[in-house]
Scaffold this motif. Structure first.
Motif, PDB file in Angstrom:
ATOM      1  N   THR A 157       0.802  -1.205   0.000  1.00 54.79           N
ATOM      2  CA  THR A 157       0.000   0.000   0.000  1.00 54.79           C
ATOM      3  C   THR A 157       0.841   1.263   0.000  1.00 54.79           C
ATOM      4  O   THR A 157       0.435   2.269  -0.541  1.00 54.79           O
ATOM      5  CB  THR A 157      -0.877   0.024   1.244  1.00 54.79           C
ATOM      6  N   GLY A 158       1.996   1.186   0.615  1.00 51.86           N
ATOM      7  CA  GLY A 158       2.806   2.387   0.757  1.00 51.86           C
ATOM      8  C   GLY A 158       3.146   2.995  -0.582  1.00 51.86           C
ATOM      9  O   GLY A 158       3.359   4.195  -0.692  1.00 51.86           O
TER      10      GLY A 158
ATOM     11  N   ILE B 228      -6.102   4.194   3.161  1.00 49.74           N
ATOM     12  CA  ILE B 228      -4.999   3.228   3.095  1.00 49.74           C
ATOM     13  C   ILE B 228      -4.698   2.680   4.489  1.00 49.74           C
ATOM     14  O   ILE B 228      -4.490   1.478   4.666  1.00 49.74           O
ATOM     15  CB  ILE B 228      -3.750   3.883   2.476  1.00 49.74           C
TER      16      ILE B 228
ATOM     17  N   ALA C 162       2.772  10.874  -8.541  1.00 50.32           N
ATOM     18  CA  ALA C 162       3.659  10.842  -9.696  1.00 50.32           C
ATOM     19  C   ALA C 162       2.903  11.038 -11.007  1.00 50.32           C
ATOM     20  O   ALA C 162       3.508  11.371 -12.016  1.00 50.32           O
ATOM     21  CB  ALA C 162       4.420   9.519  -9.733  1.00 50.32           C
TER      22      ALA C 162
ATOM     23  N   VAL D 197       2.548   7.292  -3.731  1.00 52.64           N
ATOM     24  CA  VAL D 197       3.636   7.716  -4.601  1.00 52.64           C
ATOM     25  C   VAL D 197       3.161   7.697  -6.042  1.00 52.64           C
ATOM     26  O   VAL D 197       3.379   8.640  -6.792  1.00 52.64           O
ATOM     27  CB  VAL D 197       4.864   6.799  -4.411  1.00 52.64           C
TER      28      VAL D 197
ATOM     29  N   GLN E  44      -5.031   8.736   2.325  1.00 49.66           N
ATOM     30  CA  GLN E  44      -4.112   8.252   3.360  1.00 49.66           C
ATOM     31  C   GLN E  44      -4.887   7.532   4.465  1.00 49.66           C
ATOM     32  O   GLN E  44      -4.493   6.459   4.918  1.00 49.66           O
ATOM     33  CB  GLN E  44      -3.367   9.456   3.933  1.00 49.66           C
TER      34      GLN E  44
END
Lengths: 301, 350
Positions: free
Chosen positions: B11-12, B42, B20, B16, B39
């Motif tokens: 998940t981290g 998640i 991106a 990103v 966030q």
């Protein structure tokens, strides 16, 4: 932040700074009223814990007859007896060691994980930092005690479980703190110099970054110990402690579940909680005073 | 535990990827509120994943756990495995689990033999009542003490308030509860010992019921508040002390404004924002206090449910109660962060 602006500052190398600061910091700590009270209390508790460990068995022997149960304080039993006729005085003495041991051991785990994550994340930066801090923030958001209860309930009961569970759930805040500190150190002259002469990142972290964040790590570790001692007491009170050992939280669980509150048996209820509070307070006072000594911006002037 | 880094890795990387993406169409995804809500989601996803792996994969399987507790026959054991879907592959169990959570289907309680959701609903509202009442107390007293200490920084009042705050923080919440019961319920006989309503009470008017519940609410709410009020006071004190050195405070003084005006219009107003964020961060701590308090006072909320689930080794209930508490905390911190970011634009750009 550009490095040039700070070059003029001429920061000494990391090891020198930390090495010279320790006695001075201790002196300043002693001069704050809070620090002095905390340090004295702490010393008393360490002696008490060691003495209790040496003097009595854990758990203390149960009473022989039914009449021994819930005896009020007397000359024979200074603080009376509990629901099984065990001396409250002896239980208090053996409980001190448990609290201290769990607090220190759990904190050691938390600080180890926290500094590893904080230092590498702050030093490497970039995507790795983003990712590591994402996970760290997640750990900060997830409510700790419910998570600890779930872990302690599922894993096998015992002191090691409690230590590990508290340790692995409380590294996130120190990690954040240490990372912030590392970020502020990263562009300092002595780090840049170390980089320039070709030191490897791991070497720089170990010899230059770590000594400079040591103060803030220590202050935070002391506060973490206070929190860990409280958590251990809560777990024992909820019946998730080591079933074969007496701790202060366990004493309160015994009192609570045997109805001592409704019966008004204060001697099994007041002393354990009072000692937990004083022990936690001694760590809190030292940690709080140390934070102020290290970071003078927050000092009450 | 061993499994927790694994879901983290999955998940981290998501945020990103989101940040991106460079197409204009997806730019709204990078706005602060969206990122913040994402966030939170998640985090909940990770909690759910953690729950799944911990309860199903770690110490044998749940069927074996129950069997160990209640000595089941081999046939009943096999049936139990079937009902948990334990004979299917792990990933398919995992997917089933996630879809069930989204549909609020959290399984059947081992002990009560009824859907966990039916147990959670009343508990949730009881917990919210208790936490809400405690929050009001913490807010009022914490801010008041913090303002006094911060404004009289360095004086004896400040020192003693700081010491008091540290002492209050050091108190074990459950013990404060026990002491309040001992004093106010047993010795003085003023307030009820436990529960949310009097046993077998018959209310003539809704007003009577309200009074009864309030009487039961006083001690538990006070217990949570006593322990948490110190840290809020300290946070308020420190941010007020930081604000006191700002240029606009000096300017206000130079303009000859009355000290009271300076304190409220310039000091407290500016010091309140950081206090508010940090307060949101202590919500997890507040839940910790609530759990202990509910156990001491037999307040029928999520904490007591969790406690009973631990006693009975009622894993579906334990797991669900933990998840609901995580949801409360994540929602509350997300709202607080969003609120804060609206008030202080610096957060949004960072």
């Amino acid at each position: 932040m550009s490095a040039e602006g700070i070059v003029a500052e001429g920061a000494p190398t990391g090891r020198d700074r930390a090495g010279n600061q320790a006695p001075a910091v201790l002196g300043q700590l002693w001069r704050t009223g809070r620090g002095k009270i905390g340090l004295i209390l702490l010393a008393v508790f360490v002696v008490y814990g060691v003495a209790g460990y040496l003097a009595y068995e854990n758990p203390p022997a149960a009473g022989e007859t039914v009449e021994d149960r819930f005896r009020a304080p007397s000359v024979d039993y200074l603080l009376g007896t509990d629901n099984l006729g065990r001396s409250v005085w002896e239980q208090l003495a053996v409980g001190a060691g448990i609290s201290l041991a769990v607090g220190v051991a759990a904190t050691a785990i938390a600080v180890l994980i926290g500094s590893t994550v904080g230092i590498t994340s702050g030093y490497i930066g970039g995507r790795f930092d983003q990712f590591a801090m994402g996970i760290t923030d997640m750990f900060i958001t997830i409510p700790a005690l419910p998570l600890i209860i779930v872990l302690a309930a599922v894993l096998s009961r015992g002191l090691p479980t409690i230590i590990v569970v508290i340790g692995v759930t409380s590294w996130a805040v120190p990690a954040r703190l240490i990372r912030a500190e590392v970020l502020s150190q990263r562009e300092r002259t002595f780090i840049l110099r170390a980089k320039a002469i070709g030191m490897r990142p791991l070497q720089i972290m170990w010899t230059h970054v770590l000594p400079n964040v040591a103060g803030i790590v220590l202050a935070n570790a002391i506060l973490l110990t206070a929190a860990a001692i409280l958590t251990e007491a809560v777990l024992a009170f909820l019946g998730l402690g080591d079933p074969s050992l007496i701790s202060w939280g366990k004493m309160l669980q015994n009192a609570f579940s045997s109805g001592a509150t409704s019966l008004g048996y204060w001697w099994v209820l007041i002393p354990p909680g009072l000692l937990i509070t004083l022990l936690v307070l001694s760590f809190t006072l030292v940690g709080n005073a140390l934070t102020d000594v290290i970071d003078p911006r927050r000092r009450a002037e | 535990m061993t499994s927790s880094p694994e879901p983290g890795t999955d998940t981290g990387s998501e945020p990103v990827d989101v940040t991106a993406s460079r197409t204009v169409r997806w730019r709204w995804l990078r706005s602060y509120p969206v990122r913040r809500v994402l966030q939170g989601l998640i985090t909940l996803f990770v909690v759910a994943t953690f729950n799944f792996w911990l309860f199903r994969m770690l110490p044998g399987d749940p069927a074996r756990l129950i069997a160990r507790e209640s000595r089941l026959s081999p046939e009943a054991f096999e049936q139990l495995r079937e009902s948990f879907g334990l004979n299917e592959p792990a990933w398919s169990q995992y997917l089933t689990y996630l879809t069930k959570i989204v549909r609020f289907d959290t399984g059947i309680s081992f002990k009560a033999r009824m859907p966990v959701t039916d147990l959670l609903k009343p508990a949730l509202s009881n917990t919210l009542i208790l936490t809400g009442a405690a929050l009001v107390l913490i807010f009022v007293f914490g801010l008041a003490f913090g303002i006094v200490a911060g404004w009289r920084r360095g004086t004896r009042t400040d020192t003693s308030l700081t010491l008091t705050a540290l002492t209050l923080w050091s108190l074990p919440t459950f013990w404060v509860g026990l002491m309040l019961v001992l004093l106010f319920s047993i010795s003085l006989g003023l307030l009820p010992v436990a529960g949310i309503r009097s046993v077998a009470a018959i209310y003539r008017t809704p007003f009577d019921e309200l009074r009864d519940v309030l009487e039961h609410l006083v001690l538990p709410a006070a217990t949570i508040a006593i322990v948490s009020v110190g840290s809020i006071a300290l946070i308020m004190r420190n941010s007020l002390a930081e604000v006191a050195d700002e240029d606009y405070m000096l300017a206000a003084r130079a303009r000859g404004l009355r000290p009271r005006t300076i304190l409220w219009r310039y000091g407290v107003r500016n010091a309140f924002l950081p206090t508010f964020t940090l307060m949101a961060l202590t919500l997890g701590l507040l839940m910790a206090g609530t759990i202990q308090t509910e156990v001491v006072f037999s307040w029928p909320g999520l904490g007591l449910l969790m406690y009973e689930a631990v006693q009975d080794r009622d894993l579906p209930l334990l797991e669900a109660a933990f998840f609901v508490i995580a949801v409360i905390v994540v929602i509350a911190t997300t709202i607080a962060d969003l609120f804060y970011s609206r008030l202080d634009p610096r957060i949004r750009s960072s």
